[in-house]
Structures are given as C-alpha cells and as structure tokens.
Design an enzyme around this catalytic site. Structure first.
Site, PDB file in Angstrom:
ATOM      1  N   SER A 124      43.104  17.923  32.858  1.00  0.00           N
ATOM      2  CA  SER A 124      42.132  18.482  33.797  1.00  0.00           C
ATOM      3  C   SER A 124      41.630  17.440  34.780  1.00  0.00           C
ATOM      4  O   SER A 124      41.423  16.291  34.433  1.00  0.00           O
ATOM      5  CB  SER A 124      40.901  18.989  33.051  1.00  0.00           C
ATOM      6  OG  SER A 124      41.170  20.218  32.481  1.00  0.00           O
ATOM      7  N   SER A 150      83.542   0.978  54.811  1.00  0.00           N
ATOM      8  CA  SER A 150      84.976   1.058  55.116  1.00  0.00           C
ATOM      9  C   SER A 150      85.668   1.994  54.142  1.00  0.00           C
ATOM     10  O   SER A 150      85.074   2.459  53.188  1.00  0.00           O
ATOM     11  CB  SER A 150      85.602  -0.322  55.117  1.00  0.00           C
ATOM     12  OG  SER A 150      85.136  -1.043  54.024  1.00  0.00           O
ATOM     13  N   THR A 177      87.638  -2.586  59.979  1.00  0.00           N
ATOM     14  CA  THR A 177      86.241  -2.852  60.275  1.00  0.00           C
ATOM     15  C   THR A 177      86.163  -3.429  61.667  1.00  0.00           C
ATOM     16  O   THR A 177      86.791  -4.443  61.955  1.00  0.00           O
ATOM     17  CB  THR A 177      85.673  -3.873  59.281  1.00  0.00           C
ATOM     18  OG1 THR A 177      85.920  -3.404  57.973  1.00  0.00           O
ATOM     19  CG2 THR A 177      84.188  -4.034  59.482  1.00  0.00           C
ATOM     20  N   SER A 193      87.523   1.979  51.706  1.00  0.00           N
ATOM     21  CA  SER A 193      87.545   1.820  50.259  1.00  0.00           C
ATOM     22  C   SER A 193      86.156   1.963  49.657  1.00  0.00           C
ATOM     23  O   SER A 193      85.982   1.952  48.460  1.00  0.00           O
ATOM     24  CB  SER A 193      88.112   0.464  49.926  1.00  0.00           C
ATOM     25  OG  SER A 193      87.551  -0.474  50.789  1.00  0.00           O
ATOM     26  N   ASP A 247      35.977  24.568  40.800  1.00  0.00           N
ATOM     27  CA  ASP A 247      35.949  23.545  39.761  1.00  0.00           C
ATOM     28  C   ASP A 247      36.357  22.173  40.326  1.00  0.00           C
ATOM     29  O   ASP A 247      37.376  21.612  39.962  1.00  0.00           O
ATOM     30  CB  ASP A 247      36.915  23.986  38.640  1.00  0.00           C
ATOM     31  CG  ASP A 247      36.853  23.089  37.414  1.00  0.00           C
ATOM     32  OD1 ASP A 247      35.925  22.264  37.325  1.00  0.00           O
ATOM     33  OD2 ASP A 247      37.748  23.216  36.561  1.00  0.00           O
ATOM     34  N   HIS A 250      34.319  20.713  35.674  1.00  0.00           N
ATOM     35  CA  HIS A 250      34.076  20.955  34.252  1.00  0.00           C
ATOM     36  C   HIS A 250      34.232  19.683  33.412  1.00  0.00           C
ATOM     37  O   HIS A 250      33.899  19.665  32.236  1.00  0.00           O
ATOM     38  CB  HIS A 250      34.957  22.102  33.721  1.00  0.00           C
ATOM     39  CG  HIS A 250      36.385  21.716  33.426  1.00  0.00           C
ATOM     40  ND1 HIS A 250      37.424  21.982  34.279  1.00  0.00           N
ATOM     41  CD2 HIS A 250      36.931  21.103  32.353  1.00  0.00           C
ATOM     42  CE1 HIS A 250      38.557  21.542  33.748  1.00  0.00           C
ATOM     43  NE2 HIS A 250      38.281  20.995  32.580  1.00  0.00           N
TER      44      HIS A 250
END
Ligand SMILES: *[C@@H]1O[C@H](CO)[C@@H](O)[C@H](O)[C@H]1NC(C)=O
Ligand SMILES: *[C@@H]1O[C@H](CO)[C@@H](O)[C@H](O)[C@H]1NC(C)=O
Ligand SMILES: *[C@@H]1O[C@H](CO)[C@@H](O)[C@H](O)[C@H]1NC(C)=O
Ligand SMILES: *[C@@H]1O[C@H](CO)[C@@H](O)[C@H](O)[C@H]1NC(C)=O
Ligand SMILES: *[C@@H]1O[C@H](CO)[C@@H](O)[C@H](O)[C@H]1NC(C)=O
Length: 782
Positions: free
Chosen positions: A710, A289, A364, A291, A588, A539
């Site tokens: 990694s 609403s 509302t 507000s 890798d 690795h």
C-alpha cells in the site's frame, strides 16, 4: 601506410558474437569433430568450399565463440576470465579453403595469459617498489621521491584487470621555476625533453610492444598548461572500462550539452563550447558488417538509443545523423530531415527501435560514412548560410574496430571535414578558435582493433577522443553511466535500466514507511515526489498517528525527521458505511513532508507525477502542454501496462499489471463486490472513478498487490524516465504478504488511486509558493 585492406574479407576483424560456445574444459563433442572432418573430406574431393574444423582450436583456461559455426567467414573469438587475455591469437577467421587465419601455432599453444601492466619503473627522481621484470594483475606498486622532490599523483597503484594502473601517474618534481609543471612519464613510456619553459616540447614513445594512446607530443603554453592530453601506453590487451569511458566522454559531451560558459574550465584551455543560440549536430556511425550477428546489431542499436536518451535529458536539442554501415550505409536518420522539420526526437527513437537490417553487405567502408557526413554538412551550410553555420558545432561519434577494407583511407575526408568546419584554416585567422566546433570521437570496439588506423582520425581539443573497448555489450552501460549526476539533479524519474543496474538506481524514488500505531505498527511504501515530500496512501497514516510515529527509509537513509503529513481532505473511510461500503478508500492519498531535503543522487531521486511541467519535459511534450495530453499519453491503452513494487527484505521486487481502462473497466471493478465488508450491489459505490483497476487473469495474468504494498507508486517507464500514475490503495483479496510476487486469481482485483484525479490536492501542497521550506513544483495550468 597502407590503409586499404583491399581484396578479400580475410583481413577483416569481425565483431564477435556468442553464437556457439565451446568450452575447452567441457571438451567439445566427438560428434562435432567427426562431422567437421567429414565435410572437409568432401571438400578435398573436388569441392571448392570447405568448412573449418575445431581441431586444435581449444584455448587453455578459456573458451571461444563462433559467429557462423564452422562455415567460411566465421570468426572464432577467444574468451578468457577477467584478468587474462587470449594468447597468441585473439581471434581466427575461417577461410574458404577450410583453414583458419591465423593458423594455430604448433609450439605456442593457445592459452589465457595473465594481464600485464606497463612498466611503472620509468619514474624519474624517485623509487618504485617492488622492482619487477614484469607487472601483472593485482600487483601493487608504491612510489617515493628522492629528498628535495615532492610527489604528485598516486603513492600506490594497483595493476587492474584491464591492463592499466589505477590512480594517476606519479611524478617527482622540484620547483624549478619552469613555466609548466613536470608532465611526468606514464608507465611504459619514455620521454624526450626535460625543460618545461614556454614553447618547450616533450615527446613520448612507448617501450616495446606497447602503443601510445593520447598526445605523443606536448608543448608548454604561456598559461602554464601543456597542450594535448597525457599519453598512456597500451598493450593490445589493454581496454578502457565503461566507467572510464563514461567519465571522460561523459564530461566532454556534458560540456557540449549544457550551453553554459564555464569560467573555471581553463585547464584545458577551453572556452565556450556552444553559444546559447548555437546548434549542435551529432553524427553517429556504427560499424556492422556481414559477419556481425543480430545480437551485436541489437546491442549497438540499444547503445545508440541510450546515448540519445541521455543527451535528451539536457537542455540542448541536437540534430542527429545516424548511420549503420558496412560497405553500404544504412541511414536510419538523416540530419537534413531535422532541418526540414520533418523529424523530431521521438521519431528518431521510433526509427531506431524499429530499425532492422535484412541483408548486410560484406566489407567496411568508413570513408563512405565520413563522406556522407561531409556531404550533409555541406548541404546544411548551404541551407543556413555561412554566418549561421559558424554557430554550428559538430560532434562525430564513430563505433568501429577500424578494419576498413573498402573505399580507401578516411583520413583525407577527415581533413575535408576539418576544412569545412574550420572554414578554411589557411586563410582564416579565426580557425584556431574554431577548433572548438568539431569533435570526432572514436569508440574502438572489438577483439582485434586497428588502433594505428583509427587513432589519427580523432579530432578535438582537451579530452581524450579515442576509446578502446572489448565488447559492444559494455557500451550501453557506458552511456548509461555517462550522465553527470550533478547536471541532472532536478530531473524527476531519471533512472537506470540496464540489466546489471543496482536496484536503487532502477527505482531511486521508492521509500519504505514504518508507522507506529499505538501498540502495533504498519508498513507501507511511498514514493519521493520532491526532495522533501513522500507520496503515500492516506490509510497508511490512520487516525491518531503523529509525525514522530513515522519513519521513512530511502535507500541507505533512515529519515526520522518527518515534519508533518497531510491526508486528502476528502478521505473518509467511514463515509459510506451506511451505503454498504464498510471501508471506503476514495481519495486514499497523503503527502508526508520531511524536515529536510534529501540529498539527490543516482540512488535517491524523485519520481515524476502527473500534471507537472517536469513530467511534460520527461514525456517530451513540447511547447504548452496540458494535463490531458499527459493522461492521454500515459493511460492511452484500454489495457495499460503498469508496475508497482513490493518490499522484499532490503530490496524490492517489481510487479506488473494491466490497468483495465475504457471498456475493460466495468468488468474489472465488478469484482469489488466480492470483497469483505461490501454489501452494496453497485461496484461504483466502492470503486469511484478515482481508481484504476488491475488484477485477474484475462487477458493477461496480473500480479496482485500484497499486504505492505500500500502507498507504493504505480508507475510507467517512459523512455528514460519513470512517471507515477497512481498509488496502491486496496484490493478484494488478501492473498499474500509483502515481498511476494504472486499472480492474481480469477476474482482478485486491486484498486489504485489515479493521480490525475487528485491533482488539486497534490498541487495545493507541492506548488505552495508562500513558504521558504522547499522548492515548489510547477504544475500545468490546465
Ligand atoms: C588456404 O588459403 C589461404 C589464403 O587463401 C592460403 O594462404 C593457405 O595456404 C591455404 N591453405 C591450404 C591448406 O590450402
Ligand atoms: C605479481 O603478480 C604475479 C602474478 O599474479 C605474482 O605471481 C607475483 O607474486 C606478484 N608479485 C608481487 C610482488 O606482488
Ligand atoms: C587502486 O585499487 C586498489 C584495489 O582495488 C585500491 O585499494 C586502491 O585504493 C586504488 N588506488 C587508487 C589510487 O585508486
Ligand atoms: C541569440 O539570439 C538572440 C535572439 O535571437 C539575440 O538577441 C542574441 O544576440 C543572440 N546571442 C548570440 C550570442 O548570438
Ligand atoms: C466521515 O463520513 C461520515 C459519514 O458521512 C461522517 O459522519 C463523518 O463526520 C465524516 N468524518 C469526517 C472527519 O469528515
């Protein structure tokens, strides 16, 4: 009953927002009081409008917030610490003549009162101890039955900060040969009726100021079950926690969404919620609403987005009608567009995310909302025909405090909706069965809730349909917690992403690897990609390492049971030594296979990886999708923002980078030449097309990968799911150790193996159907 709160907006209980916070303890500034007093003097000099003042507004032990400073229409909402509630008023509204409604009481100063729980000593045929006049937060009570009676429910209960006892209602019963079991008496209630045979009725009411939530009347049925749901007595300060709401509403909506008939779900007398061919229509209305401020609106919108995302992870694809409302309705998504095929789920998300309201109207009108829903249903019915409409289930979700002051009572409209869905209950013998096709859930939210008006509007069998929450902020969390983890076990990349989520819930896939390499050891990260496989960098598993040298930590689990691991067959660190690349990290990637499946829950769950069917589902690619489509979605921008993690103590921290794609790539990889051990003049020698490049300062400063990062996933969150697009591999500069989140400098760059380039390797292992050890992933055919 007077439903209409006609006339001015004064009666309107308005959502609270934290515009300005004044703490009593801090004392508010004298300046303010003077200013306020001054504006009121002006007012008395003939002005009609007048600001309110903060005089006597303080609350002992708490603070208050104002929605519009001291202007008229501003709502002052009191706030108290957990376990306390504001008394005597919860909120006050600034009226046009500069007074507050309700006005402060002279002899009852505003303060934070300790939360009280309803009286548990209503237990029949047993003892409650201790016996107190009133029960407050943290008071513990225990229950014991007289001899000859046995106890069902909790032996001990604690009064919780939300004004409820934990556990379940204790009931002392003896076997009386009745058809139904003693339904008990909830704390704070009294019951009429103590015979529990078929068709016998029990009636409940709440004592004193308490009001009843749930069924005030229950009937013993032939199947030995009581109709309705257990009532509970609430004070005005009693609220449901997000966890409670998500448990109840979550299981209800899950029921609606799983399309399966659950044979053991006879407890509530439920049968099929939706047939496989059935259609689910979800109508959402959120009260906003005039507000209500921007912040409230954003919370509401985000919560709805969250809800829809949650729902979208199930197998059913519902149609949505989404409305925000005050005295007008703002239709974000019309369900009719689903029927016309004009709109898809993605559009709904976009529309919601972009939805803004410029000028909100006062008032509302809940009735207008329900009438709109009714109208939409009517059109659908007309379009699909009566027979088809029978297969439609309708779920209405209303978010409001119930202070509707326009449009009249919504109750008659709810009746019309019922008639529409039940297909005229007076002449339709099937209508009882059709009760399963309509649910109206109400999420009552606000400092001041109009329970009496709202509760009667709920509809539905079985579970609770009425929830009471004190803050819209809790809603997002509610919906996030709502998914039944069991239901979504298989979903890759599902995670939680609200502010207060715990880290494991946000990154449930991250794994920490500890690898013994001779006398020393090495730490890496990895990602769970299926219940049995961890993806990492090759690795991290140097030559000579055996499976028993590798330890994998996933959340609380430390898994030593590594069965085997496989490096990408093309990975060869010394391949380009002669060409001036001392260490060559192309390909890798490696996959580690665990001896056993890890148990999946919200804290341990696989991430999505490219070119799988699951990832297409996560990306909401419909129909036959391709690997290319996924890549186009995930790596579409020339600067694609991606993230990876770094381990910091037992936790992780997130690093954000921009992968430089397209025209940006050359400049990015050029810096590879500045790395130690690289003597070639061609960056592509070291950084093949299989790498994504991040780092540097331009156009944005990226974070840089550190030692220990990694093997970690480089990922992208797509709505609710996480998709891994790369693996952290190597960088040009060693600037930091694991746990640090450090900005890149001008020349530092990181290179990550693009998973789209190593799909054949992933596939060769993860899709292997000639084994019984694990469930293979489904890769896309092209
Ligand atoms: C201010 O307005 C309200 C309602 O309009 C009224 O009840 C109240 O008496 C007024 N107060 C003063 C001081 O005029
Ligand atoms: C119940 O809680 C109140 C308020 O905290 C406390 O004063 C009282 O001692 C408690 N009583 C018992 C029996 O725990
Ligand atoms: C209720 O809460 C208390 C305190 O948190 C806990 O110790 C107790 O086990 C809970 N009881 C039930 C039945 O959940
Ligand atoms: C669902 O649809 C299929 C094909 O359209 C049909 O064969 C089947 O009988 C339908 N099932 C139900 C329960 O309506
Ligand atoms: C790696 O590459 C080098 C240089 O081309 C080659 O000599 C060596 O055999 C390769 N190693 C493996 C395991 O393929």
């Amino acid at each position: 009953m007077a439903y209409i709160r006609s006339g001015p907006i004064q009666n309107r209980a308005i959502w609270h927002t934290t515009d300005r916070i004044n703490s009593f303890n801090m004392g508010f500034s004298v300046h303010w009081i003077l200013l306020a007093a001054f504006s009121c003097l002006l007012c008395m000099g003939g002005e009609v409008r007048c600001d309110c003042t903060e005089t006597k507004m303080q609350i002992q032990g708490g603070f208050y917030t104002l929605t519009k400073q001291l202007e008229r229409g501003s709502l002052l909402t009191y706030r108290c610490p957990e376990g306390f509630y504001p008394y005597p008023a919860t909120s006050r509204l600034c009226q046009p003549n500069g007074t507050w409604l309700p006005p402060p009481k002279r002899f009852t100063p505003q303060r934070c009162r300790i939360v009280e729980c309803p009286d548990p000593s209503v237990l029949e045929s047993g003892n409650v101890s201790p016996l107190l006049e009133k029960y407050f937060v943290n008071n513990v009570t225990t229950y014991e039955c007289y001899s000859g009676y046995s106890l069902r429910g909790s032996e001990s209960r604690t009064c919780l900060p939300n004004g409820k006892w934990n556990g379940s209602t204790p009931i002392c019963s003896h076997d009386s040969g009745n058809n139904c079991a003693d339904p008990g008496i909830p704390a704070g209630a009294s019951r009429e009726g103590s015979i529990f045979g078929i068709d016998d009725t029990v009636k409940y009411s709440c004592i004193g100021k308490l009001f009843l939530v749930g069924s005030s009347e229950r009937v013993c049925q032939e199947n030995g079950q009581w109709t309705g749901i257990e009532p509970a007595c609430y004070f005005k300060h009693t609220y449901d926690t997000p966890l409670e709401v998500s448990a109840v509403f979550g299981s209800a909506i899950t029921n609606s969404l799983t399309t399966l008939q659950s044979p053991d779900d006879t407890q509530e007398g439920r049968s099929i919620r939706i047939s496989k061919n059935g259609t689910l229509n979800i109508y959402i209305a959120v009260d906003i609403s005039e507000s209500i401020e921007e912040k409230y609106f954003r919370h509401a919108r985000d919560a709805v987005i969250k809800l829809i995302r949650k729902i979208s992870s199930f197998s059913v694809t519902p149609n949505y009608e989404i409305i925000f409302f005050s005295s007008d309705i703002y239709e974000v998504v019309s369900i009719l567009d689903f029927w016309d095929g004009k709109i898809q789920l993605d559009d709904v998300m976009t529309k919601l995310s972009n939805f803004e309201i410029e000028d909100r109207n006062t008032g509302t009108d809940l009735n207008l909302v329900l009438n709109t829903f009714l109208e939409r249903m009517g059109i659908i019915k007309q379009q699909v025909g009566v027979d088809s409409f029978k297969d439609h289930r309708h779920v209405l979700l209303l978010f409001t405090d119930g202070a509707y002051n326009m449009g009249g009572s919504p109750a008659p409209t709810v009746e019309k909706i019922k008639n529409m869905v039940y297909m005229d209950p007076t002449s339709n013998p099937e209508s009882k069965y059709r009760e399963d096709y309509l649910d109206i859930y109400i999420f009552a939210i606000g400092a001041e809730i109009f329970d009496d008006d709202l509760q009667p509007l709920t509809i539905g069998l079985g579970e609770r349909h009425y929830f009471r929450m004190d803050d819209i902020k809790n809603l997002e969390e509610t919906f996030d917690k709502m998914i039944d983890e069991e239901e979504v076990k298989g979903l890759c990349g599902l995670h939680k992403d609200y502010e207060t989520a715990n880290q494991r819930d946000m990154y449930p896939w991250w794994a920490f690897l500890h690898v013994k390499t001779g006398a020393t050891s090495k730490n890496c990260l990895g990602s769970l990609v299926t219940r049995q496989f961890i993806l990492t960098a090759a690795h991290c598993l140097p030559y000579g390492v055996l499976p028993e040298d590798v330890t994998v930590e996933l959340g609380g689990i430390t898994e030593k049971g590594v069965k085997t691991f496989r490096l990408h067959p093309e990975y060869n660190i010394s391949r380009k030594e002669k060409e001036g690349v001392k260490e060559f990290y192309d390909y890798d990637v490696a996959l580690i296979q665990l001896k056993n499946d890890v148990p999946i829950d919200s804290t341990v769950r696989p991430i999505c990886i490219p070119c799988t069917q699951e990832t297409s589902d996560a990306l909401k690619l419909v129909g036959q999708s391709t690997c290319k489509q996924q890549e186009q979605l995930l790596l579409k921008n020339h600067l694609e923002s991606l993230s990876f993690l770094t381990k910091s103590g037992n936790a992780v921290r997130r690093k954000d980078v921009n992968a430089k794609l397209g025209d940006n790539r050359d400049e990015c990889i050029r810096h590879a030449l500045e790395a130690e051990g690289i003597t070639t003049v061609k960056p592509e020698d070291a950084v093949t097309d299989n790498f994504l490049c991040s780092g540097g300062l331009i156009p944005f400063r990226d974070h840089i990968a550190c030692r220990g990062d990694s093997g970690g996933a480089v990922f992208k969150n797509y709505q609710f799911r996480t998709i891994q697009v790369a693996v952290v591999s190597w960088g040009t500069k060693e600037l930091c150790n694991s746990g640090n989140v450090i900005d890149s400098n001008e020349v530092s760059r990181d290179f990550h193996i693009n998973l789209f380039r190593v799909v054949p390797f992933l596939r060769s292992i993860l899709e292997d159907k000639d084994q019984d050890d694990f469930v293979p992933l489904t890769f896309l055919t092209d």
